[in-house]
Design a protein around this motif. Structure first.
Motif, PDB file in Angstrom:
ATOM      1  N   ASN A  73      -5.207  -0.373   9.740  1.00 36.45           N
ATOM      2  CA  ASN A  73      -5.817  -0.968   8.540  1.00 36.45           C
ATOM      3  C   ASN A  73      -6.747  -2.127   8.898  1.00 36.45           C
ATOM      4  O   ASN A  73      -6.499  -2.840   9.880  1.00 36.45           O
ATOM      5  CB  ASN A  73      -4.718  -1.453   7.584  1.00 36.45           C
TER       6      ASN A  73
ATOM      7  N   SER B 257       0.846  -1.207   0.000  1.00 33.42           N
ATOM      8  CA  SER B 257       0.000   0.000   0.000  1.00 33.42           C
ATOM      9  C   SER B 257       0.875   1.249   0.000  1.00 33.42           C
ATOM     10  O   SER B 257       2.074   1.183   0.262  1.00 33.42           O
ATOM     11  CB  SER B 257      -0.919   0.009   1.224  1.00 33.42           C
TER      12      SER B 257
ATOM     13  N   GLU C 134       3.194   2.216   3.236  1.00 29.30           N
ATOM     14  CA  GLU C 134       4.182   1.304   3.819  1.00 29.30           C
ATOM     15  C   GLU C 134       5.472   2.022   4.241  1.00 29.30           C
ATOM     16  O   GLU C 134       5.909   2.981   3.611  1.00 29.30           O
ATOM     17  CB  GLU C 134       4.533   0.184   2.833  1.00 29.30           C
TER      18      GLU C 134
ATOM     19  N   ILE D 136       1.238  -5.800   3.875  1.00 22.61           N
ATOM     20  CA  ILE D 136       0.530  -4.586   4.303  1.00 22.61           C
ATOM     21  C   ILE D 136       0.825  -4.291   5.770  1.00 22.61           C
ATOM     22  O   ILE D 136       0.969  -5.203   6.571  1.00 22.61           O
ATOM     23  CB  ILE D 136      -0.996  -4.771   4.060  1.00 22.61           C
TER      24      ILE D 136
ATOM     25  N   ILE E 259      -6.915   3.037   3.353  1.00 27.03           N
ATOM     26  CA  ILE E 259      -6.918   2.213   2.139  1.00 27.03           C
ATOM     27  C   ILE E 259      -8.237   2.436   1.382  1.00 27.03           C
ATOM     28  O   ILE E 259      -9.309   2.440   2.012  1.00 27.03           O
ATOM     29  CB  ILE E 259      -6.861   0.708   2.554  1.00 27.03           C
TER      30      ILE E 259
ATOM     31  N   TYR F 210      -8.466  -1.778  -3.562  1.00 30.09           N
ATOM     32  CA  TYR F 210      -7.821  -3.001  -3.058  1.00 30.09           C
ATOM     33  C   TYR F 210      -8.427  -4.223  -3.735  1.00 30.09           C
ATOM     34  O   TYR F 210      -7.717  -5.088  -4.259  1.00 30.09           O
ATOM     35  CB  TYR F 210      -7.964  -3.091  -1.539  1.00 30.09           C
TER      36      TYR F 210
END
Ligand code: PLP
Length: 417
Positions: free
Chosen positions: A193, A131, A134, A182, A164, A169
């Motif tokens: 997340n 993502s 990161e 992730i 996100i 995704y």
């Protein structure tokens, strides 16, 4: 100034807790230290420091190698520590707990070995999915793997709050995806997340998921079986344990399917010049003499955290976060980067017209330690069109009055500049 009416439901005895941290009781630049750089590393309680000292003063010897008493004592403590970690994250077996140097090392172990495991890495090419938020530790190892294997690195975008984008995704998950890697909690945005949901979706397509838990394990209950994570990585030093020691949790079937990471002592069953056979888990991935005192310190860190209760820690830190967010936003020109609905106790911010580095330097002169820069999330900063932020990250030993000092300090800096 004290902005606080007494916080709502503080369930932990903060004075008692702070009395266990010798480093918190010092002056820096003439002021009592306020330590808000816990995202980088946490301070250590006396029990952890004592465990490390005691190892060198009383138990020092190598593990798994000697019949003599000291070696057996050290080995027993070392293996008990593995079970302490196993219980802490609710792994099914202690074979699934690999001692590494830290989160970075754990991720590199997987990125180095996974493409050599046909059960996990099927066919040529493919994609690795990460993502935007990161840490570099969960970007660069995958880029290196992509270079080696011809796979493509795909990046899940985030919205302006730092969450996100779920539909994106789902779109990016495909039969080309070899692994999803992730972060559980963003070290810059604080975003938590929805990894359980993300793992569920990936598993519908038989895609394994690695979770970077460096910023989660110190702050919330992590249950790897409930999450159904394939791999989960974290570092002791961010959870009041020693530096240079971390954990790779991996499902036994996947760890068995992968070749060793490094060769050397301990990871073998037998060696001849013609053929070497590898040891069983977890030792197959622990070549050489381990960081024994680090492991013993980590076990004490976990016991310390368990003594307070991770749920109590989570609740208290949530109150610190809410309090700090409210009062920081009262400062004109201050903007928080990362406003997700689900957040851990991290606040990154910018102040209009003042460089983050100057803020960090001036706060330090008032005895307040914060982080400035990109916090090893350069692509994330680019996403928000900024080069650096100031980050205050809180731990369970921080207090509301320390947050008052931060807010007052920032107000003074605004007046000065
Ligand atoms: N991942 C995240 C989210 C982090 O915050 C950090 C450290 O700041 C790391 C990975 C790397 O951890 P370590 O340096 O302990 O390997």
């Amino acid at each position: 100034m004290n902005y606080a009416s007494t916080p709502l439901s503080v369930t932990i005895n903060i004075d008692e807790i702070r009395s266990h941290f010798p480093s918190l009781h010092q002056k820096v630049n003439g002021y009592p230290l306020v330590y808000f750089d816990n995202g980088a590393t946490s301070q250590k309680p006396d029990v952890v420091i004592e465990a490390v000292t005691q190892f060198y003063s009383q138990q020092n010897s190598n593990v798994h190698r000697g019949v003599h008493t000291l070696s057996q004592k050290a080995t027993d403590l070392f293996e008990e520590a593995r079970i302490t970690v196993q219980k802490f994250i609710n792994a099914k077996s202690s074979n699934e707990i690999i001692f590494t140097k830290g989160t970075t090392d754990s991720i590199n172990l997987i990125s180095s070995c996974i493409a050599h495991a046909p059960l996990l890495w099927r066919g040529e090419g493919g994609e690795v999915l990460i993502s935007t938020m990161e840490h570099h530790s969960n970007i660069v190892p995958w880029q290196m793997l992509c270079e080696e294997t011809g796979a493509l690195l795909k990046v899940i975008p985030i919205n302006d709050q730092g969450e996100i984008i779920w539909e994106e995704y789902l779109k990016l998950l495909s039969n080309k995806t070899k692994i999803v890697a992730i972060t559980h909690v963003s070290n810059t945005l604080g975003t938590i997340n929805p990894i359980k949901k993300m793992i569920d979706e990936a598993h519908k397509k038989n895609i394994p998921v690695l979770i970077d838990g460096a910023q989660a394990v110190p702050h919330m209950k992590v249950n790897v079986q409930d999450l159904d994570a394939d791999f989960y990585c974290f570092s002791a030093h961010k959870m009041v344990g020693p530096t240079g020691i971390g954990i790779l949790y991996g499902k036994e079937k996947w760890l068995n399917a992968m070749p060793p990471y490094q060769g050397g002592g301990s990871m073998i069953k037998s060696v001849s010049f013609e053929k070497t056979t590898y040891n069983d888990l977890p030792y197959k991935f622990e070549a050489g003499t381990p960081h024994i005192e680090g492991v013993l310190g980590l076990a004490k860190a976990i016991e310390f955290i368990n003594g307070i209760g991770i749920e109590n820690i989570q609740e208290y830190e949530h109150e610190l976060l809410a309090y700090a967010t409210k009062h920081l936003l009262e400062i004109e020109g201050l903007k928080i980067i990362g406003t997700a609905k689900e957040k851990a106790s991290v606040i990154s911010f910018v102040i209009e017209g003042i460089h983050a580095f100057d803020i960090g330097t001036l706060l330090d002169q008032m005895g307040i330690a914060v982080r400035t820069g990109h916090h090893c999330t350069q692509p994330l900063h680019e996403r928000f069109n900024i080069s650096s932020t100031v980050r205050a990250s809180f731990a369970f030993y921080n207090t509301f009055s320390e947050i008052d000092r931060l807010v007052d300090g920032l107000k003074r800096i605004k007046k000065m500049i």
